[in-house]
Structures are given as C-alpha cells and as structure tokens.
Design a protein around this motif. Structure first.
Motif, PDB file in Angstrom:
ATOM      1  N   VAL A   1      23.823  38.247  17.010  1.00 26.34           N
ATOM      2  CA  VAL A   1      24.749  38.279  18.142  1.00 26.34           C
ATOM      3  C   VAL A   1      24.221  37.436  19.294  1.00 26.34           C
ATOM      4  N   ALA A   2      22.911  37.492  19.564  1.00 25.38           N
ATOM      5  CA  ALA A   2      22.351  36.694  20.654  1.00 25.38           C
ATOM      6  C   ALA A   2      22.532  35.207  20.385  1.00 25.38           C
ATOM      7  N   VAL A   3      22.375  34.799  19.142  1.00 21.77           N
ATOM      8  CA  VAL A   3      22.579  33.395  18.783  1.00 21.77           C
ATOM      9  C   VAL A   3      24.026  32.994  19.016  1.00 21.77           C
ATOM     10  N   GLN A   4      24.944  33.859  18.630  1.00 22.52           N
ATOM     11  CA  GLN A   4      26.360  33.560  18.835  1.00 22.52           C
ATOM     12  C   GLN A   4      26.705  33.476  20.324  1.00 22.52           C
ATOM     13  N   ARG A   5      26.068  34.288  21.145  1.00 25.77           N
ATOM     14  CA  ARG A   5      26.326  34.235  22.586  1.00 25.77           C
ATOM     15  C   ARG A   5      25.889  32.882  23.156  1.00 25.77           C
ATOM     16  N   VAL A   6      24.714  32.410  22.727  1.00 26.89           N
ATOM     17  CA  VAL A   6      24.239  31.115  23.202  1.00 26.89           C
ATOM     18  C   VAL A   6      25.125  29.994  22.654  1.00 26.89           C
TER      19      VAL A   6
END
Length: 303
Positions: free
Chosen positions: A282-287
C-alpha cells in the motif's frame, strides 16, 4: 520453504550468479549458497548447475523461481489486506531514477509524499544501460526508467506504469548557423560533430535513426552521459547533441539553443518499473499515485 530463500533463488536468476545475487540481497556469497542448498534439500531436485566458474538455474530451478514470484505476491497481498485497516499505511519506499529523470521528478515527489504523512521515500540516482533497468527492481521499490520511442518493452517480469513522453531536441551553440531556424531536419545534421551518450543508453537510438534517414553515420567526437556536461560542451562550441527538452537549461544566456528534429520521432518514454510483489504494498501504491500525478502536471505544464 523459506520465502527469503525463494527470493534469493529469484535473485540468482535475475542477476546471473551467486555473487551478484549476494550483493542485491545484502548477503555473503556463502549465505546465498547455503540458502540454495537448503532449498535443494527441501525439494529433492537440483536447482542449480555449474556454468563455467559460476552457476545457473536448472529447469527445475527456473520453475521454482517462477513459483517463488507467486509466493512473494501472495505475501504482499496478505500484508496489503491488513494495511487496508490502517488509516494511513506507511513505511519506507525506495525510489531510483536515471539522472535527468531524477532532476525532473524527485524534488516534487519528495514534497508531495511529505504531505501524506507516514511514508518515507529514500531516493537514489541510477543511470544504467536500458537492459539493466529491470534488474534494479530487485533493489528498489520503484524504478524510474526511460526507453526510446518505439523501443522494446521491459518484459513480463515487471509491472510497468507509464509516466510521460519527453521530446529529445537537437542542441546547438546559440551562434551556430542552425540556431536561427525553428527546427532541423536530418539532412541538416550530416557531418556535424556529435556529443552522444554511451552505447546501450536510450538516447543513442535516435542517432541510429538519423543514420537510416541520411545514409551517413553521425560523427561522434565525445561520449558523455551527464547532460549538464553536454550542455557546457555544446555551449562552448564543441559539438551538437540530443538533449531532453524538460530539463535542459537552454534559456537566455545559456549559450545553446534547442531545436525540434523534423521527420524523426525523437523522444523517450519515462516509465516506472516495479516487481509484482512490491506493487502490492500500500505504501508503494501511495507513492506511485503521487508520482503519476506529478508526471501529469509536468506534461501539462510543458505541452
């Protein structure tokens, strides 16, 4: 089976040997060999074989490496399922970019991500030949890469997210006879001294197209990958070059002029590469969402 050992097996395949895989996995070569030996005992079939002074995967090793990707994706999917219950899933996301792409995108990306809260971005510049970008996805969550218009894709092993297309213009000294025009054709460039990137880098493909169009191979006098150095050399009258439109300093007083190239599709596609398992974070998708939005703003402001 140990998921870490499965990742190591994939790294051995992707990077062509134990030593290279050890560097990527931050392990010693001995630890990599031990992990492979443990996996081999567990499955009961040879996973690697000698190849000269190194090793390569056997057919069974390739099959297990393929399955290992499914395992990695499933684990990240499970983590993402839990992250869905967190108000603002965070963590550290590593991002690499080729040099001029880093200049174009990373300052704005860091500003955008800082406003999200909970996510830390660690950046690196990695300017590699085109065939080495995919391998970087083992070291970084997001890899900003570039390839020429019409060039081959990145293959099925990575997720590809398009960002933007950046034109490549011909840079000439501001006092050059061609600088008075609004654009140049391939025939205008015959016999001029060229400052080019090293072979294997995306911009070099446009020079190949010029050869096809004119029947004359460009006369390359210098090979330099740092575009700011190229700008200085062009401005000083030491040759002409192809430079990216969005980051080249070609304003008043720069000593150089950028001219669009007619009759040749001269540009590069800027894209993000990531491993399928890391794409589930999820953090990767946010970035990645912020990177897409930033690229859209850049494209809109330069159109």
């Amino acid at each position: 089976m140990d998921p870490s050992a499965l990742s190591t097996l994939r790294a051995v395949r992707a990077h062509g040997g134990v030593t290279a895989a050890a560097a990527v996995r931050h392990l010693t070569p001995s630890a990599v060999s031990q992990q492979l030996a443990t996996l081999q005992r567990e499955v009961g079939v040879a996973l690697t074989e000698r190849a000269g002074r190194g090793v390569r995967l056997t057919p069974a090793g390739h099959a297990l490496a393929d399955a290992a990707l499914d395992v990695a994706v499933a684990l990240e999917r499970a983590r993402a399922a839990c992250d869905a219950f967190v108000a603002s899933p965070g963590g550290t996301v590593t991002v690499s970019a080729f040099s001029s792409g880093a200049e174009l995108l990373l300052p704005g990306l860091l500003g955008r991500v800082a406003a999200l809260g909970g996510v830390t971005v660690e950046c690196a510049d990695e300017d590699v030949a085109q065939d080495r970008f995919v391998a970087l996805t083992d070291r970084f969550d997001l890899v900003v890469a570039h390839r020429p218009d019409g060039g081959v894709g990145w293959g099925a092993d990575v997720v590809v997210e398009p960002l933007l297309r950046e034109p490549l213009d011909v840079a000439v000294p501001s006092d050059h006879p061609l600088a008075a025009g609004g654009s140049v054709a391939p025939g205008d460039l015959v016999d001029l001294p060229w400052i080019a990137v090293r072979e294997g880098f995306p911009v070099a493909r446009v020079l190949d197209e010029l050869t096809v169009r004119t029947g004359v191979e460009p006369r390359v006098v210098h090979r330099i990958n740092d575009f700011h150095v190229v700008e200085a050399l062009v401005a000083a009258g030491h040759g002409v070059s192809l430079l990216p439109r969005f980051t080249t300093r070609a304003g008043p007083g720069s000593g150089l002029r950028l001219l669009p190239l007619r009759d040749v599709r001269a540009g590069r596609l800027v894209e993000v590469l990531l491993r399928p398992d890391r794409a589930r974070r999820v953090a990767v998708q946010r970035v990645l969402t912020e990177l897409r939005a930033l690229a859209a703003d850049v494209a809109a402001s330069t159109s």
